[in-house]
Design an enzyme around this catalytic site. Structure first.
Site, PDB file in Angstrom:
ATOM      1  CB  SER A 232     -12.695   3.992 -47.022  1.00 39.03           C
ATOM      2  OG  SER A 232     -12.736   2.970 -46.062  1.00 39.03           O
ATOM      3  NE  ARG A 301     -22.561  -3.299 -44.675  1.00 37.72           N
ATOM      4  CZ  ARG A 301     -21.786  -2.672 -45.544  1.00 37.72           C
ATOM      5  NH1 ARG A 301     -20.532  -3.050 -45.711  1.00 37.72           N
ATOM      6  NH2 ARG A 301     -22.244  -1.661 -46.252  1.00 37.72           N
ATOM      7  CG  ASP A 466     -13.191   8.128 -39.891  1.00 33.52           C
ATOM      8  OD1 ASP A 466     -13.487   7.048 -39.349  1.00 33.52           O
ATOM      9  OD2 ASP A 466     -12.743   8.207 -41.044  1.00 33.52           O
ATOM     10  CG  HIS A 500     -14.977   5.586 -42.450  1.00 29.88           C
ATOM     11  ND1 HIS A 500     -13.696   6.044 -42.661  1.00 29.88           N
ATOM     12  CD2 HIS A 500     -15.186   4.608 -43.376  1.00 29.88           C
ATOM     13  CE1 HIS A 500     -13.142   5.377 -43.667  1.00 29.88           C
ATOM     14  NE2 HIS A 500     -14.024   4.505 -44.117  1.00 29.88           N
ATOM     15  CG  ASP A 501     -20.497   5.530 -44.102  1.00 27.62           C
ATOM     16  OD1 ASP A 501     -19.433   4.988 -44.443  1.00 27.62           O
ATOM     17  OD2 ASP A 501     -21.548   4.897 -43.908  1.00 27.62           O
TER      18      ASP A 501
END
Length: 519
Positions: A232, A301, A466, A500-501
């Site tokens: 990232s 968040r 992603d 993405h994680d």
């Protein structure tokens, strides 16, 4: 018709619209008319939770932004997310740099601290060092240690026989410059004023963060890195490290990153900063002696979490399932005519996906400094390694490395180790992807900008699900490096639904690719 004149006309309210229940004019409309609830009044526990959080902060004897507080309960199907936590100052080391640090966008920072942790053993030659770069909000605590036995954010990737094999390598992970977990950032004390920097802190670049890390390496007597590894935002730093110091970085691992922030990623981060800065408690960044912008941080968040995962994964984990209704709210209701009403939808989190986002925001909003989020996310937006962008920053590209990249310890210690040339000539491979039919106009400029990495073996991993750093951006980095003459590029695309994680969760594929490339 004149709109202003129409607005001044008196509106007659008929008797039928003043009664408690609205009478529809046809039988067809009657089935869709809203019916009044028989509850005493609306309840908004999500709004009440914000007020309760603020009361807890005010009641706290400490005015610390990160005062301990009850942690929210994880919702059902919350998933295998690795832990993110504020480490205790006793669990990491701090290097204090007393000399000025030159910055890209601002005058030099007079001094700074860098928090760091290490794993493994440093060889006498100090040639087995891997610098691990973090994502935006992670601390230096990437894995458990004697000083801090709690799990780190990359726990399953660091250790004996793992992706970053501590039997072979000495791993260093820092909290980035601008952070709030031990390194100097906006919440740190400005030595000139004796007060927190707040938004008087200088705007940072990825290059500034990397230069601060190399000041630490100099302090530790480490001349060169076996590898620079990052995911990232860390992938940006990993590339920047090899660009700034080609002779000092042996290999590069770039996972779910980019060499040029895209407009879509900039837009997503801008939305996060916007809701945070709209919180009245933010106070232009000067909130350290009062209430932190906890509501803005929670919303920021939540927006970020949407970009970290994928729709298909959430469909599998949550679907359209609703939260369990408390027993007190599960009583069946009916309208005045006796017609039964279905479960009353809540305007606060009701779907499981909503409760998940609420939980992610709630458990983060007092854990991380709001100004650090603003400054670091802005540094991500500014990252662009095209030649024209680097030139506009008055950065002169260094020549590519002249020395051969290092052999892995497992090979170099073997009496029949292959020669450097033979070993590295077999490094360039990838899961096939066709050359872009219509290459973006900036690709040649990116290749020119990445020319200092033309002799640096590089592993690039992209994830097909992603949405924050789409796989096209990883392909772009691989294409640009090869256009720059790099024949040692390993490129893979990973499937799966984690988005993405994936770099945090897919130990088998991400970890396997890293271990193979490094060892």
């Amino acid at each position: 018709m004149n709109v202003a004149r129409l607005a001044r006309r008196p509106v007659k309210v008929t008797q039928s619209f003043t009664k408690q229940s609205i009478r529809c004019r046809s039988s067809r409309a009657a089935s869709t008319c809203p019916m009044p609830s028989q509850k005493a009044g609306p309840s908004f526990p999500c709004v009440e939770a914000h007020a309760a959080r603020e009361s807890r902060i005010l009641a706290s004897s400490s005015k610390s932004t990160f005062a301990p507080r009850p942690q929210p309960t994880a919702p059902p199907n919350s998933g295998p997310e690795p832990p993110y936590a504020r480490p205790s100052p006793s669990s990491y080391k701090v290097y204090h740099h007393s000399e000025p640090l030159a910055l890209v966008y601002a005058p030099s920072l007079p001094e700074f601290d860098i928090a760091y942790e290490t794993w493994g053993e440093l060889t006498p030659a100090r040639d087995n060092v891997i610098l691990l770069h973090t994502g935006l909000s992670a601390s230096s605590h990437a894995a458990s240690s004697e000083l801090n036995p709690s799990e780190g954010w990359w726990e399953k990737f660091i250790g004996p026989g793992r992706a970053l094999d501590t039997n072979q390598f000495f791993i260093i992970c820092t909290n980035v410059l601008g952070g709030c977990y031990g390194s100097t950032g906006p919440s740190s004390i400005d030595p000139l004023t004796g007060q927190p920097y707040a938004t008087r802190f200088p705007v940072l670049s990825m290059f500034d963060m990397v230069r601060a890390q190399f000041c630490l390496l100099d302090h530790l007597g480490i001349e060169s890195l076996y590898a620079s590894v990052g995911s990232s935002m860390g992938a940006m730093q990993s590339l920047a490290a090899a660009w700034l110091y080609p002779e000092r970085v042996g290999k590069v691992v770039s996972i779910s990153g980019t060499a040029r922030s895209s407009p879509s990623a900039i837009a997503m981060r801008y939305a996060q900063r916007s809701v945070l800065m709209a919180d009245p408690n933010w106070n232009n960044g000067f909130y350290y002696d009062g209430l932190p912008p906890h509501t803005g941080m929670k919303l920021a968040r939540q927006i970020a979490t949407i970009t970290y995962r994928s729709g298909p994964e959430w469909d599998l984990r949550f679907g359209r399932k609703l939260r369990a209704v408390p027993t007190s709210d599960s009583v069946a209701y009916s309208d005045p005519s006796g017609r039964k009403l279905p479960r009353t939808p809540a305007l606060c989190p009701d779907f499981l996906i909503e409760t998940y986002l609420d939980y992610q925001g709630e458990q983060f909003c007092l854990k991380y400094d709001a100004n650090s989020l603003i400054y670091i996310s802005k540094a991500m937006d500014l990252f662009d390694m095209t030649a024209s962008s680097l030139s506009s920053l008055y950065l002169t590209p260094p020549p590519p490395r002249n020395s051969l990249p290092p052999l892995p310890p497992s090979v170099s210690s073997h009496p029949r180790s292959p020669s450097h040339a033979a070993y590295h000539s077999h490094l360039s491979h990838s899961k096939h992807h066709p050359p872009p039919a219509n290459p973006p106009p900036h690709l040649s400029e990116l290749a020119e900008g990445l020319s200092p990495l033309s002799n640096t073996p590089t592993l690039i991993l992209g994830v097909q699900s992603d949405i924050l750093f789409p796989v096209e951006q990883q392909r772009e980095v691989a294409d640009a490096l090869r256009m720059a003459g790099n024949q040692m590029v390993s490129y893979y695309e990973l499937g799966g639904v984690w988005g993405h994680d994936t770099f945090l969760l897919d130990v088998q594929n991400v970890g396997g690719a890293i271990r193979g490339f490094l060892s």
